[in-house]
Scaffold this active site. Structure first.
Site, PDB file in Angstrom:
ATOM      1  N   CYS A 135       0.829  -1.200  -0.022  1.00  0.00           N
ATOM      2  CA  CYS A 135      -0.105   0.081  -0.089  1.00  0.00           C
ATOM      3  C   CYS A 135       0.843   1.310   0.091  1.00  0.00           C
ATOM      4  O   CYS A 135       1.397   1.542  -1.128  1.00  0.00           O
ATOM      5  CB  CYS A 135      -0.909  -0.209   1.126  1.00  0.00           C
ATOM      6  SG  CYS A 135      -2.210   1.244   1.034  1.00  0.00           S
ATOM      7  N   HIS A 142      -3.853  -5.257   0.608  1.00  0.00           N
ATOM      8  CA  HIS A 142      -3.092  -5.684   1.874  1.00  0.00           C
ATOM      9  C   HIS A 142      -3.287  -7.256   1.732  1.00  0.00           C
ATOM     10  O   HIS A 142      -4.266  -7.908   2.081  1.00  0.00           O
ATOM     11  CB  HIS A 142      -3.835  -5.130   3.085  1.00  0.00           C
ATOM     12  CG  HIS A 142      -3.709  -3.800   3.376  1.00  0.00           C
ATOM     13  ND1 HIS A 142      -2.804  -3.265   3.963  1.00  0.00           N
ATOM     14  CD2 HIS A 142      -4.303  -2.534   2.727  1.00  0.00           C
ATOM     15  CE1 HIS A 142      -2.825  -1.925   4.042  1.00  0.00           C
ATOM     16  NE2 HIS A 142      -3.711  -1.688   3.248  1.00  0.00           N
ATOM     17  N   GLU A 149      -2.344  -9.024   4.047  1.00  0.00           N
ATOM     18  CA  GLU A 149      -2.164  -9.717   5.638  1.00  0.00           C
ATOM     19  C   GLU A 149      -3.710  -9.612   6.018  1.00  0.00           C
ATOM     20  O   GLU A 149      -3.910 -10.468   7.082  1.00  0.00           O
ATOM     21  CB  GLU A 149      -1.398  -8.903   6.523  1.00  0.00           C
ATOM     22  CG  GLU A 149      -2.062  -7.498   6.709  1.00  0.00           C
ATOM     23  CD  GLU A 149      -1.704  -6.331   5.660  1.00  0.00           C
ATOM     24  OE1 GLU A 149      -1.922  -5.084   5.628  1.00  0.00           O
ATOM     25  OE2 GLU A 149      -1.077  -6.539   4.537  1.00  0.00           O
ATOM     26  N   GLY A 153      -0.336 -14.689  38.283  1.00  0.00           N
ATOM     27  CA  GLY A 153      -1.386 -15.766  38.020  1.00  0.00           C
ATOM     28  C   GLY A 153      -1.746 -15.578  36.560  1.00  0.00           C
ATOM     29  O   GLY A 153      -2.298 -16.596  36.040  1.00  0.00           O
ATOM     30  N   SER A 208       3.472 -13.631  32.948  1.00  0.00           N
ATOM     31  CA  SER A 208       4.252 -13.811  33.889  1.00  0.00           C
ATOM     32  C   SER A 208       4.697 -15.277  34.216  1.00  0.00           C
ATOM     33  O   SER A 208       5.533 -15.589  34.679  1.00  0.00           O
ATOM     34  CB  SER A 208       3.820 -13.189  35.105  1.00  0.00           C
ATOM     35  OG  SER A 208       2.699 -13.853  35.807  1.00  0.00           O
TER      36      SER A 208
END
Length: 509
Positions: free
Chosen positions: A79, A167, A169, A222, A226
Site C-alpha cells: 500500500c 493488503h 495480510e 497468576g 508472567s
C-alpha cells in the site's frame, strides 16, 4: 542466529497483523519505525514496508532512507510502501478517481513473477487507499491489475523489489498468505524454523548467558505472561529465580490459594504474600478508576520491593513484557498517550537498583500461549482468561469496600464456574461480572427489595485489541442470572453486556 524479516512501520493499523501473518509461517520478524531501524546484518533476509494513514504527497509524509536496504535485500512495499517506491523513484502517485477501498479482484496476474506463484486470476484482494499509482518509474513492470486499479502490483526488474497496492495480510485478501509465503520463504529464502520449541531453546540459552550466576526476582500475577516467563527462567537458572505472588485482596474467590498451589506443583521457587489489607485500606473511599489503578500500582511496588529485599544478592528484575508493549514504546508516533497503570511497573528497577530482563519481549499474546504449550504448562494456568492487574477493583464501578468485594466474588464464581461446567469457558476470550453503583426495586417472596445490579460480560477475541460480545445461549444466561439472584445476597438484577470493542472497551473502568 535467528534469521528474520524486518517490517518498517509507517503507522498503519495493519502493521502488527503483517507481523502475525509472517510469524504464522514460522518466520521470525521484527517491527521498527521507518526512521529508527537497525543496520542490516547476516540474519536479515528481507524487508516489508507497511501501509500508512499518510499520503506520499503530504508534506509530513514518512520518507525512510532505504539506501542500505533497497537493491541489496528482497523488498516488498504494501500500500503506502508501494506508493513510496513509486513516488520517490521517478513515478507518479495521484489522488484516486475511483473508490479504492474494500474488496477487488485481480483480473490480471503475472504468473511468471515469483511473488504471484500459485495465485489464481480473479483472486479477491483488499484495497484501502485514497491515492493510486498513475505512472510507474522506468525499470518497473506491472505484475497485477484489478478492474479499477491498473497498477495493483509491480516489480522493479533490476532488483528483488516488489510493490502491491492491496493488503495481503488481511482475511479479505483470500490468497494473501500465498503471496506472503512466496515472499518470505521463496524470494527471501527463510527456512521457517521460528517455532515455539525453537524459541524455548534459544531463550533458555540466552537467559543463561545473560544472567550468569546472578539471582533474579519476578512478580507473578497468576496470568499467562508472567507464568510463562517464570517457567523459562526456571529452566535457565532454577532456584536462583525467586517468584513473588502478591495477594492484593482483589483476586477472584479462592484464587490466591489455588494459583499459589499450582505454582508450587510446577516446581517454581515462589513466595506468597498476603497484602490484601494494605490494598483494600488504600482504596477506601476512592471512586476514580485511574486513581484506583495508581494506588494499586504504588502499593504493589511497596510490597514487592519489601519482599524482594529479603532475597539475598538479587541483580535482575524479570518482567512479563510482551511484543506489543515493546512496539508501542518505539512507535512511529511515539509512546501511547495513555498507559494503563497496572501495566506500568515503572520505578521498580530504578528503586531497587536492578537490571531488567524480559524473556517474552519478542512474542505476541497468542504466541505466549503456544510457548506455554511447548513448556507443558498446566492448563489451569495456561488456559486462564486474561485478568486485569487491578483485579476486581475496576470491576466495582465506584468505591471499593470489603462488602462489595464479597458480593462480586460470589457472583463472579457462579458465572465463571458456569462457563466451565457448560463448556463455554474455552470459547470465550474473557469473562467478567461488573458490580454497578445502581440499585433497583425487586420482589423476593412477598417482600420488595432494593438491591444491586450486576452486568455479565463475555467477549471473543484474539489479542484484546478488538473484541465481539459472546453470543452465549439464552438458556445459559437465564440459568446464571437465576443462580446469582438466588444465592448472592445483595443482588436482585442481572443484565448482559452486548457491546463490542470498539467502540466499548472490554472492562468497564
Amino acid at each position: 542466529m535467528q534469521e528474520k524479516i524486518l517490517i518498517l512501520d509507517f503507522g498503519s493499523q495493519y502493521t502488527q497483523l503483517i507481523a502475525r501473518r509472517v510469524r504464522e509461517l514460522n518466520v521470525y520478524c521484527e517491527i521498527f519505525p521507518f526512521n529508527h531501524f537497525p543496520a542490516p546484518d547476516e540474519t536479515l533476509k528481507g524487508v516489508i514496508l507497511s501501509g500508512s494513514p499518510y499520503s506520499v504527497r503530504d508534506a509530513m509524509a514518512p520518507f525512510p532512507d532505504l539506501s542500505g536496504l533497497k537493491g541489496r535485500l528482497p523488498l516488498l512495499g504494501v500500500c503506502y510502501g508501494a506508493q513510496f517506491l513509486t513516488h520517490n523513484f521517478g513515478g507518479e502517485v495521484l489522488p484516486s478517481n475511483t473508490r479504492e477501498y474494500g474488496r477487488a479482484k485481480l483480473v490480471t496476474v503475472d504468473h511468471d513473477d515469483p511473488l504471484f506463484a500459485g495465485v489464481t486470476p480473479g483472486s479477491q484482494v483488499w484495497m484501502s487507499h485514497g491515492d493510486t499509482i498513475a505512472r510507474i518509474p522506468d525499470g518497473y513492470r506491472i505484475t497485477g491489475s484489478t478492474e479499477d486499479v491498473k497498477v495493483a502490483a509491480f516489480r522493479i526488474e533490476a532488483e528483488k523489489s516488489w510493490g502491491i497496492q492491496f493488503h495481503p495480510e488481511v482475511y479479505h485478501t483470500t490468497e494473501g498468505l500465498t503471496i506472503l509465503v512466496n515472499f518470505v520463504r521463496g524470494i527471501c529464502g527463510c527456512k521457517a524454523d521460528w517455532t515455539p520449541e525453537s524459541f524455548v531453546d534459544m531463550t533458555v540459552r540466552s537467559l543463561r548467558e545473560q544472567i550468569g550466576d546472578d539471582r533474579v526476582v519476578l512478580g507473578l500475577s497468576g496470568g499467562v505472561d508472567s507464568s510463562v516467563a517464570a517457567i523459562l527462567l526456571d529452566r535457565a537458572i532454577g532456584k536462583r529465580l525467586t517468584s513473588i505472588f502478591v495477594d492484593n485482596g482483589l483476586l477472584r474467590k479462592n484464587e490466591y490459594e489455588a494459583v499459589l498451589e499450582a505454582y508450587r506443583r510446577m516446581g517454581l521457587n515462589v513466595v506468597g504474600v498476603d497484602a490484601s489489607a494494605d490494598f483494600v485500606k488504600g482504596l477506601s473511599g476512592v471512586d476514580d478508576p485511574e486513581k484506583k489503578r495508581k494506588i494499586i500500582g504504588r502499593i504493589f511496588i511497596e510490597v514487592f520491593d519489601r519482599e524482594a529485599h529479603r532475597v539475598q544478592e538479587v541483580k535482575w528484575l524479570a518482567q512479563g513484557t510482551i511484543y506489543p508493549d515493546v512496539i508501542e514504546s518505539v512507535s512511529v508516533n511515539g509512546p501511547s498517550a495513555t498507559i494503563k497503570s497496572h501495566h506500568n511497573v515503572g520505578g521498580l528497577p530504578e528503586k531497587m537498583h536492578l537490571k531488567v530482563i524480559e524473556p517474552l519481549r519478542l512474542l505476541f499474546k497468542d504466541e505466549v500461549r503456544r510457548v506455554g504449550h511447548a513448556l507443558n504448562m498446566p492448563g489451569e494456568i495456561l488456559n486462564r482468561h486474561p485478568f486485569p492487574g487491578p483485579g476486581l477493583a475496576i470491576r466495582i464501578v465506584g468505591a471499593v469496600t470489603p462488602e462489595k468485594l464479597d458480593i462480586l466474588r460470589e457472583a463472579d464464581e457462579i458465572f465463571i464456574s458456569g462457563l466451565k461446567r457448560s463448556g463455554h469457558y474455552d470459547k470465550v476470550w474473557q469473562a467478567a461480572v461488573i458490580l454497578l453503583p445502581v440499585q433497583s426495586v425487586g420482589v423476593m417472596g412477598d417482600e420488595r427489595t432494593y438491591e444491586n445490579a450486576v452486568v455479565l460480560r463475555a467477549v471473543t477475541s484474539t489479542d484484546g485489541m478488538t473484541a465481539d460480545w459472546s453470543h452465549l445461549p439464552h438458556e445459559f444466561l437465564a440459568e446464571i442470572s437465576n443462580q446469582i439472584i438466588n444465592r448472592v445476597k445483595g443482588i436482585n438484577r442481572v443484565v448482559y453486556d452486548i457491546s463490542s470493542k470498539p467502540p466499548s472497551t472490554i472492562e468497564w473502568e
